[in-house]
Design an enzyme around this catalytic site. Structure first.
Site, mmCIF file in Angstrom:
data_model
loop_
_atom_site.group_PDB
_atom_site.id
_atom_site.type_symbol
_atom_site.label_atom_id
_atom_site.label_comp_id
_atom_site.label_asym_id
_atom_site.label_seq_id
_atom_site.Cartn_x
_atom_site.Cartn_y
_atom_site.Cartn_z
ATOM 1 N N SER A 1 31.190 40.933 37.832
ATOM 2 C CA SER A 1 32.207 40.069 38.442
ATOM 3 C C SER A 1 32.821 40.827 39.611
ATOM 4 O O SER A 1 32.757 42.058 39.651
ATOM 5 C CB SER A 1 33.308 39.742 37.437
ATOM 6 O OG SER A 1 34.182 40.854 37.278
ATOM 7 N N ASP A 2 33.441 40.123 40.531
ATOM 8 C CA ASP A 2 34.269 40.852 41.486
ATOM 9 C C ASP A 2 35.551 41.269 40.754
ATOM 10 O O ASP A 2 35.827 40.834 39.630
ATOM 11 C CB ASP A 2 34.554 40.010 42.740
ATOM 12 C CG ASP A 2 34.895 40.910 43.946
ATOM 13 O OD1 ASP A 2 35.205 42.104 43.729
ATOM 14 O OD2 ASP A 2 34.850 40.427 45.092
ATOM 15 N N TYR A 3 36.305 42.097 41.400
ATOM 16 C CA TYR A 3 37.497 42.733 40.839
ATOM 17 C C TYR A 3 38.431 41.713 40.165
ATOM 18 O O TYR A 3 39.013 40.866 40.849
ATOM 19 C CB TYR A 3 38.228 43.407 41.992
ATOM 20 C CG TYR A 3 39.001 44.648 41.658
ATOM 21 C CD1 TYR A 3 38.464 45.913 41.886
ATOM 22 C CD2 TYR A 3 40.283 44.564 41.134
ATOM 23 C CE1 TYR A 3 39.183 47.059 41.603
ATOM 24 C CE2 TYR A 3 41.006 45.704 40.844
ATOM 25 C CZ TYR A 3 40.449 46.955 41.089
ATOM 26 O OH TYR A 3 41.170 48.082 40.810
ATOM 27 N N THR A 4 38.567 41.784 38.881
ATOM 28 C CA THR A 4 39.405 40.855 38.077
ATOM 29 C C THR A 4 39.089 39.368 38.279
ATOM 30 O O THR A 4 39.921 38.515 37.961
ATOM 31 C CB THR A 4 40.933 41.057 38.318
ATOM 32 O OG1 THR A 4 41.243 40.788 39.693
ATOM 33 C CG2 THR A 4 41.389 42.464 37.976
ATOM 34 N N SER A 5 37.905 39.062 38.788
ATOM 35 C CA SER A 5 37.642 37.634 39.036
ATOM 36 C C SER A 5 37.440 36.856 37.739
ATOM 37 O O SER A 5 37.534 35.626 37.739
ATOM 38 C CB SER A 5 36.469 37.425 39.995
ATOM 39 O OG SER A 5 35.258 37.778 39.406
#
Ligand code: BGC
Length: 739
Positions: free
Chosen positions: A285-289
């Site tokens: 995932s992207d950062y905290t997505s």
């Protein structure tokens, strides 16, 4: 007896033939699958979920104390930002010697345009129109990163961007899917080589899947709404090219796409990526997505978010911890299957095996210093930065400058700013490594007097430095003025609503120009700018992007003709923000712009055309492209043809021209762009030299996604165009026949 020998010989030969013809790669892949499955069979649920977790280290490259404990318990699969051979080894040692199953960690880092040796921003590198240069830069970045214990880069960023307000346009290859695909392939090859277990290679990550660059109004993280046609024609191709080049991982994007966030989108993550394209690596995932699915309004709580993301196909969760927290209960409640979890773990382990981490988990601390920022790497950075520079204007041949000049005024807030040379996402690059334009000119011309004056800041209202700048200009034979954006005005979370030169820079240029001295404008920026006044009034403009560690030397090389500039714009330069999105491969509309007819597609207050078109760039020499020929004027469906032109250097210096091939499908079952890039070659020619440049156009390049969303070639008339940019083109017709 004789016949028995013969039979033995035949059997032996057959055996040898079968082992030779068996693809070695696939048998080693089979072994990897066996090892993955054997390991998976021994893992507890907690250990499995641990593999799905990635956590962030500290900005200085260190890990957090908590990571030690998690690694020891087998509850951590990966970190980002932890780097340096010693630091990664320290954490790895815990995972590999103290955890129950001894599964190594994978250390990720944003190695975007260099690890320590910083190359031009990717948009600049794309301006080289030289995939080999991008591959070389990525190869060097990989070697440095691996030596520093990094296994995995969150690159290449292959998002197509048609909106220069979006700050992340700086990280990609611009607006065109074909150029973007070639750059994507080159970068994947550079990072990974043919086998990313090699000690100078790392696994790449195609990001951000998908259409992140289509953010509405160019505002970062914003909603996207893109038809399947545009996804397939524009946004998907560079990702597909990355898959075809063997990219090991993908990153799911922040944006929601047609109502479904990219980090929970089964259509893109599973149907297309795994189903159609057969991608067998993992998605992070992207950062905290994953957590952000709640803010998107897709998930009501953390458990919901974990279920949506994991079951859509996001295998590893970056930074937020919802998989770990909720997957157990989701499994119990039958909201998530064991198979989904196992498959995610399998994909991650597969990449760890492919990286060779189980056999060689540590970096060699003794080798690290020599591998990083060595003279060969620095020389390559200079070379590639110079190849990325685009000459936008050169009236009365102001450029190149004469090395015997007595004095130079060097003016502008970017003339001596080390930090800005590195651009955004500059890895482990060190400000003190960066060479500014002032330093570059000084070391090239130590005997020349340089009158340096900053003039103003990049983005402030103050003009009190103008006086000094004007004095410097008046006292010098020639003036170079370096203006643009600061590095942090592009990149993530750096969208702008204006593309003008920020602060008082334009006033500074105008005032300096009014001294009447010859002036060269050197632009540094992470995106296209609206530089109408400069384009009209300044005699010479050099677009240098952010050139990286060696920016100043590379620009000096170009200013003083040690390098003849040959870059071309990978993105359209608009005249006004109001024209955006403005890109060369647009549709014709039913009422194409016509200056003489009001009721056509244009503006009342600004030209519809760009300031500088896609593919544009000049040289210190001149080129003539002539004699466009097709090997056949008619081809069958699924046929192919050769397109040739002659390109001649008609000037007095050696130089590079990028010969570009475009097509247009004149009438089809769906409307087609007025031009589509299908080939290009950057060629070097001596003065007076002439070369034939040849392109092969295949059915695949003529094909379209038809109304049923099937990729097919349709018969009919095509235009074939070749030239030096997307507007100055020779043109001929091609017929694709029905049979
Ligand atoms: C960016 C990614 C990056 C990640 C890790 C995110 O904010 O969108 O491109 O790889 O951070 O640093």
């Amino acid at each position: 007896m004789k016949s028995a020998k013969l039979i033995c010989l035949v059997i032996l030969l057959a055996f040898l033939a079968s082992t030779l013809s068996a693809p070695v790669a696939s048998s080693s892949q089979d072994r990897i699958e066996q090892r993955v499955n054997a390991l998976l069979a021994r893992m507890t649920l907690e250990e499995k979920l641990g593999q799905l977790q990635q956590l962030d280290g500290e900005a200085n490259g260190n890990f957090r104390p908590e990571h030690l404990q998690m690694a020891r318990q087998g509850l951590l699969g990966s970190t980002l930002n932890v780097r340096g051979a010693q630091k990664t080894n320290q954490l790895q040692r815990i995972a590999v010697t103290e955890s129950r199953l001894k599964i190594p960690l994978i250390f990720g880092f944003d190695v975007i345009h260099g690890y320590r040796t910083i190359f031009p921003i990717p948009l600049g590198e794309a301006a080289s129109w030289d995939p080999a240069a991008a591959e070389r830069a990525a190869g060097i970045a990989a070697a440095e990163a691996r030596a520093a214990g990094v296994h995995w880069t969150f690159a290449p960023m292959v998002d197509i961007a048609r909106d220069p307000r979006w700050g992340r346009i700086t990280e990609g290859s611009g607006e065109d899917p074909y150029l973007g695909s070639l750059m994507a392939r080159a970068r994947v090859r550079g990072f990974q080589g043919s086998d990313y277990s090699a000690q100078d290679k790392i696994v790449a990550c195609a990001k951000h899947w998908v259409a992140y660059g289509a953010a509405e109004a160019g505002r970062d993280y914003n909603t996207t709404d893109v038809s399947e046609r545009t996804l397939r024609e524009v946004y998907f191709p560079p990702f597909k090219a990355a898959v075809d080049a063997g990219v090991g991982t993908f990153m799911s994007a922040f944006n929601d796409l047609n109502g479904v966030p990219s980090s929970a989108n089964p259509f893109t993550l599973t149907e297309v990526l795994r189903g159609e394209w057969k991608f067998d690596g993992f998605v992070v995932s992207d950062y905290t997505s994953v957590e952000e699915l709640m803010k998107h309004g897709l998930a009501t709580n953390g458990a919901d978010a974990a279920r949506e993301a994991l079951s859509a196909g996001v295998d590893m969760e970056m930074v937020s911890r919802l998989y770990n927290k909720h997957a157990g209960e989701l499994l119990k409640d039958r909201q998530l299957s064991q198979q989904t979890i196992d498959e995610a773990v399998r994909r991650i382990l597969r990449v760890k095996f492919r990286l060779g981490l189980f056999d060689k988990p540590y970096a060699d601390e003794a080798l690290e210093p020599a591998a990083i920022f060595n003279s060969a790497n620095v020389a390559a950075a200079r070379d590639i930065a110079a190849r990325s520079i685009v000459l936008l204007k050169n009236e009365r041949q102001v450029l190149p400058l004469d090395k015997t000049v007595r004095s130079i005024a060097l003016i502008g807030p970017l003339a001596d700013s080390r930090q800005d040379m590195l651009g955004s996402w500059n890895g482990d690059g060190k400000v003190e490594d960066a060479v500014t334009l002032l330093q570059g000119i000084k070391s090239k011309l130590p005997q020349v007097r340089i009158n340096y004056a900053k003039g103003c800041e990049v983005n402030s209202g103050k003009t009190d430095g103008f006086e000094e700048a004007l004095r410097a200009a008046r006292e010098s034979d020639v003036t170079i003025i370096a203006v643009g954006e600061s590095a942090d005005m592009s990149g993530e979370a750096a969208s702008r609503s204006s593309l003008d030169l920020p602060g008082r820079q334009l006033e500074l240029v105008k005032a300096v120009q009014a001294t009447g001295k010859p002036i060269v404008v050197v632009l540094m920026n992470g995106r296209p700018l609206t530089i109408n006044w400069l384009a009209e009034n300044s005699p010479a403009i050099l677009e240098t992007w952010f050139g990286g560690s060696q920016a100043g030397n590379a620009i000096a090389d170009v200013l003083f003709a040690d390098v003849n500039p040959g870059g071309k714009l990978p993105v359209t330069f608009p005249r006004a923000v109001g024209q955006i999105p403005l890109y060369y491969n647009h549709k014709n509309t039913g009422r194409p712009p016509d200056a003489k007819n009001k009721y056509t597609s244009k503006y009342l207050d600004v030209d519809w055309r760009p300031l500088f078109p896609f593919g544009y760039g000049l040289s210190y020499t001149q080129f003539k492209i002539t004699n466009l020929q097709l090997s056949a004027q008619r081809i069958p469906l699924n046929g192919k043809l050769t397109v040739t032109v002659e390109v001649e250097n008609t000037g007095k210096r050696a130089g590079d021209e990028v010969v570009q091939l475009y097509i247009r499908d004149v009438a089809a079952s769906v409307t087609r762009p007025v031009k589509e890039l299908k080939g290009f070659q950057r060629v070097t020619l001596q003065p007076g030299e002439k070369k034939r440049v040849e392109f092969v156009l295949t059915a695949e390049q003529l094909g379209i996604w038809n109304r049923q969303m099937r990729f097919t070639v349709e018969p009919g008339e095509f235009k074939v165009m070749v030239g030096a940019n997307s507007e100055d083109l020779l043109e001929t017709a091609l017929e694709v026949e029905k049979r």
